[in-house]
Design an enzyme around this catalytic site. Structure first.
Site, PDB file in Angstrom:
ATOM      1  N   HIS A   1       0.859  -1.186   0.000  1.00 42.37           N
ATOM      2  CA  HIS A   1       0.000   0.000   0.000  1.00 42.37           C
ATOM      3  C   HIS A   1       0.899   1.240   0.000  1.00 42.37           C
ATOM      4  CE1 HIS A   1      -3.844  -1.978   1.834  1.00 42.37           C
ATOM      5  NE2 HIS A   1      -3.301  -2.722   0.885  1.00 42.37           N
TER       6      HIS A   1
ATOM      7  N   CYS B   1      -2.267  -0.347   7.511  1.00 43.51           N
ATOM      8  CA  CYS B   1      -1.514   0.905   7.407  1.00 43.51           C
ATOM      9  C   CYS B   1      -1.591   1.715   8.694  1.00 43.51           C
ATOM     10  CB  CYS B   1      -2.008   1.705   6.209  1.00 43.51           C
ATOM     11  SG  CYS B   1      -1.632   0.884   4.643  1.00 43.51           S
TER      12      CYS B   1
ATOM     13  N   GLU C   1       0.944   3.888   1.812  1.00 46.97           N
ATOM     14  CA  GLU C   1       1.442   4.298   3.130  1.00 46.97           C
ATOM     15  C   GLU C   1       2.615   3.434   3.585  1.00 46.97           C
ATOM     16  OE1 GLU C   1      -3.176   4.440   3.580  1.00 46.97           O
ATOM     17  OE2 GLU C   1      -1.719   3.413   2.310  1.00 46.97           O
TER      18      GLU C   1
ATOM     19  N   CYS D   1      -6.153   1.848   5.974  1.00 38.11           N
ATOM     20  CA  CYS D   1      -6.755   0.593   6.421  1.00 38.11           C
ATOM     21  C   CYS D   1      -6.115   0.190   7.759  1.00 38.11           C
ATOM     22  CB  CYS D   1      -6.526  -0.495   5.372  1.00 38.11           C
ATOM     23  SG  CYS D   1      -4.799  -1.015   5.217  1.00 38.11           S
TER      24      CYS D   1
END
Length: 151
Positions: free
Chosen positions: A55, A88, A57, A85
């Site tokens: 992801h 993260c 992040e 999420c």
């Protein structure tokens, strides 16, 4: 009336989200700053890398930690185009990010203002300052367009 402009890190995160969409990834971009300087940036790459943890992040946090030569990112801010999420948000806790800025809320998968609300849990070891909604319309439009084109 003067038009309000987004801070440059969020503008850059939105540019990265567009690059993510162009690569066929869910359009999310992230930028890590320290003292106003950009120290890392990334966009979603799970499909490209065959890595479900890739992801925006996570990738930006990894780059920032490597650049600073330390696992804790005290004094760093994370700018991201979508509410993080649970994975993260957990990484943000462990990295000790000082401030989190995110554009669009994610009622289905977010874990900051929605879902698990990671930072509100009693066992949460670190809670960043949270600022949401900055660039929300642009980010949400990009996400809607991306998913509409895939249906």
């Amino acid at each position: 009336m003067a038009r309000w402009t987004l801070p440059s890190p969020m503008q850059r995160a939105l540019e990265l989200a567009n690059a993510s969409a162009a690569a066929g990834e869910v359009p999310v971009g992230a930028v890590v700053t320290k003292g106003g300087d950009v120290i890392a940036e990334a966009h979603n790459r799970p499909r490209e890398t065959c890595d479900p943890t890739a992801h925006a992040e996570i990738l930006a946090i990894r780059k920032a930690a490597a650049r600073l030569g330390q696992e804790r990112l005290d004094g760093c801010d994370l700018w991201v185009t979508l509410e993080p999420c649970a994975m993260c948000a957990g990484a943000i806790v462990h990295a000790r990010i000082t401030r989190l800025y995110f554009a669009a809320s994610d009622p289905k998968g977010g874990a900051v203002e929605h879902g698990a609300r990671i930072f509100e849990q009693p066992g949460c070891l670190h809670r960043p300052e949270i600022y949401s909604g900055m660039g929300e319309e642009r980010s949400a439009d990009l996400l809607r367009q991306f998913f509409r084109e895939r249906r």
